[in-house]
Structure formats: structure tokens, C-alpha cells
Enzyme design. Structure first.
Site, PDB file in Angstrom:
ATOM      1  N   GLU A 256       0.856  -1.094  -0.012  1.00  0.00           N
ATOM      2  CA  GLU A 256      -0.095   0.195   0.059  1.00  0.00           C
ATOM      3  C   GLU A 256       0.943   1.277   0.046  1.00  0.00           C
ATOM      4  O   GLU A 256       1.790   1.475   0.865  1.00  0.00           O
ATOM      5  CB  GLU A 256      -0.823  -0.083   1.178  1.00  0.00           C
ATOM      6  CG  GLU A 256      -1.859   1.104   1.211  1.00  0.00           C
ATOM      7  CD  GLU A 256      -2.941   0.859   2.614  1.00  0.00           C
ATOM      8  OE1 GLU A 256      -3.682   1.901   2.794  1.00  0.00           O
ATOM      9  OE2 GLU A 256      -2.495  -0.075   3.348  1.00  0.00           O
TER      10      GLU A 256
ATOM     11  N   LYS B 204      -9.258   3.224  -2.658  1.00  0.00           N
ATOM     12  CA  LYS B 204      -9.647   2.320  -1.278  1.00  0.00           C
ATOM     13  C   LYS B 204     -10.932   2.998  -0.847  1.00  0.00           C
ATOM     14  O   LYS B 204     -11.155   4.244  -0.635  1.00  0.00           O
ATOM     15  CB  LYS B 204      -8.487   2.715  -0.244  1.00  0.00           C
ATOM     16  CG  LYS B 204      -8.645   1.918   0.980  1.00  0.00           C
ATOM     17  CD  LYS B 204      -7.507   2.185   1.963  1.00  0.00           C
ATOM     18  CE  LYS B 204      -7.644   1.585   3.032  1.00  0.00           C
ATOM     19  NZ  LYS B 204      -6.409   1.510   3.967  1.00  0.00           N
TER      20      LYS B 204
ATOM     21  N   CYS C 204      -5.537  -3.107   1.322  1.00  0.00           N
ATOM     22  CA  CYS C 204      -5.738  -3.127   2.882  1.00  0.00           C
ATOM     23  C   CYS C 204      -7.039  -3.601   3.643  1.00  0.00           C
ATOM     24  O   CYS C 204      -7.623  -4.422   3.302  1.00  0.00           O
ATOM     25  CB  CYS C 204      -4.953  -1.985   3.718  1.00  0.00           C
ATOM     26  SG  CYS C 204      -4.313  -2.296   5.156  1.00  0.00           S
TER      27      CYS C 204
END
Length: 269
Positions: free
Chosen positions: A41, A111, A145
């Protein structure tokens, strides 16, 4: 298809330095026969980002930093998944991008599930759940994530045909169970491969736990147990996905009609 996951040690957040490290790792991965390299990430800038580094690392999909990654992909002959702070001119997103071995942008994902203040103070959440690209004949999906900790996000990818779900991450201690237990469970229950690629070491008071993992839909997994930088190589076989979906037909046996009427306050709306 052989993939490589780069468990990167925390170090200088300087963008030029990090891109240089990515170039060296991409070369190693290609020499090892990998067709796809997955980096952690926020590969460009590191995680979390200080305000100065955020300003240095941010840019659009066709900005200078992404174009440098494209150049690395072309030079090394390997597709790359990398993270960076995407600035579209009005908002900044925690983003990941798939670039082909020819340097062409195949897909970019923002994200959707932001983790606490460390994300929400810097980024706006993405609004698209399933983003995919075709790499080496495989349907590759993107999450970042915290996204993978929501089973519905992974299941949506499975229903859309994702075979390999790549998850650049920055998993911290003491949440090692996410890599050891939750990620393999996601791969098994949604019957796809999950390539979960993490940082290792300490940065801005956060200690990352490594444990970069490639979990298969048949319940097997490969993990970098050593708390150090490393390259995890794994074979991704579409036949394993097909066999798993045939042996345990979770996707076929779903009954979504049982949940459609539940109120939003219970989290199902």
C-alpha cells in the site's frame, strides 16, 4: 502465472528513492520468472504519509510518478501493481494501479473503506467496489488493505469473476491474525486467490507486521514468516480456482434473497 509480492522494509519516504527500490525489485522479480509484481500500500511515498511527502507523492493516474512506474514495467518486462496518493484535482485518494508489462495503465482503484484517522484525515473514500483488469489471461481484481476485511467486498469480486485479488496493504501490529486467518478465509470462502502484500518494520510510530501472503482457494497458502524485506513467489493456476468452485459451490449455493429485505441499520442495506 507466476507472481511476485514485494514485502518492503520501511525506510526513506523520498519518492525518488522508493521508485529506485521498486525498479530493482521489479528486475529481480522478472528474472525469477514472475509476470506480475505486487507492491505494498502507498508504494510511492510510504504509509502513513507526512504532509510534505503527501504533497511530493500525489498526482493523477497519468502523472509523473505513475509514468515512472510504467517505464519500470516496460524496462523489466513485468506487470506491476503499485499504490500512490491519487490527486484528481479536487480530492486525494489512497489508490492502487495495475500497469501492464508494456507500461499501459490497465486499471486504477481507490480505497473504499478508510481505516481510522490515519486514512480519513488524508483521503476521500473511493466509490467503486469492483475494479478489474486482465493480466496474463487472468482476471485480476484490486482492493487495498482494510477493504479485504469486509467479506462482502471480496464476495463481490468473486461474483464478478475475479480469479486473483491483489491487496496492497500496510497491516500493523497487533493485527497479525488478519494475514494469518482472515485473508486465507477470504480466499477459501470466495474461491479466489488473494495476494496480500505488506510492509515490514517501523514508520512514524507504527510497526508493520509483514506476513505477506498468497492464499489459494483450496485452503493452502504461502507466507513470508521472516520479519524482513523479501520477495514471495507464487504460482496462480486458474484450474485451482475452477476446481475449488466446483468442489465447494459457495457462489452457486448463495441465497441473496434472504438478505435483501434486512434494514440498513443492521448493515445489510
Amino acid at each position: 502465472m507466476r507472481i511476485a509480492c514485494w514485502q518492503a522494509a520501511c525506510g526513506s519516504p523520498d519518492v525518488t528513492h522508493l521508485l529506485g527500490r521498486l525498479r530493482a525489485v521489479a528486475r529481480r522479480a522478472a528474472e525469477a520468472g514472475a509476470e506480475l509484481l505486487v507492491a505494498p500500500e502507498m508504494t510511492v511515498g510510504g504509509y502513513p504519509l507526512r504532509p510534505g511527502t503527501l504533497a511530493q507523492a500525489s498526482g493523477p493516474v497519468d502523472g509523473a510518478h505513475c509514468m515512472t512506474v510504467s517505464q519500470i514495467a516496460r524496462e523489466c518486462g513485468i506487470a506491476i501493481v503499485h499504490g500512490w496518493p491519487e490527486d484528481d484535482g479536487s480530492s486525494v485518494y489512497n489508490a492502487a494501479r495495475v500497469v501492464s508489462s508494456e507500461g499501459v495503465t490497465l486499471a486504477a482503484y481507490r480505497k473504499a473503506h478508510l481505516f481510522g484517522e490515519v486514512d480519513s484525515s488524508r483521503f476521500r473514500p473511493g466509490a467503486q467496489g469492483v475494479v478489474q483488469a486482465s493480466v496474463g489471461g487472468l482476471t485480476v481484481g484490486l482492493l487495498i488493505c482494510y477493504d479485504v476485511e469486509f467479506p462482502e467486498a471480496v464476495r463481490a469480486h468473486a461474483m464478478a469473476g475475479t480469479q486473483l485479488l491483489v491487496v496492497p496493504t500496510a497491516l500493523m501490529q497487533p493485527w497479525e491474525f488478519v494475514a494469518r486467518t482472515l485473508v486465507p478465509a477470504r480466499a477459501f470462502e470466495s474461491q479466489l486467490y488473494v495476494a496480500y502484500t505488506n510492509w515490514i518494520g517501523e514508520h512514524q510510530g507504527l510497526r508493520f507486521c509483514g506476513l505477506t501472503t498468497v492464499a489459494a482457494p483450496d485452503g493452502t497458502r504461502l507466507t513470508l514468516e521472516e520479519p524482513a524485506e523479501g520477495l514471495l513467489l507464487a504460482e496462480i493456476d486458474p484450474a485451482v480456482v475452477a476446481k475449488a468452485r466446483s468442489a465447494t459451490p459457495y457462489l452457486h449455493d448463495r441465497r441473496p434473497e434472504l438478505y435483501e429485505g434486512l434494514p440498513a441499520r443492521l448493515g445489510f442495506g
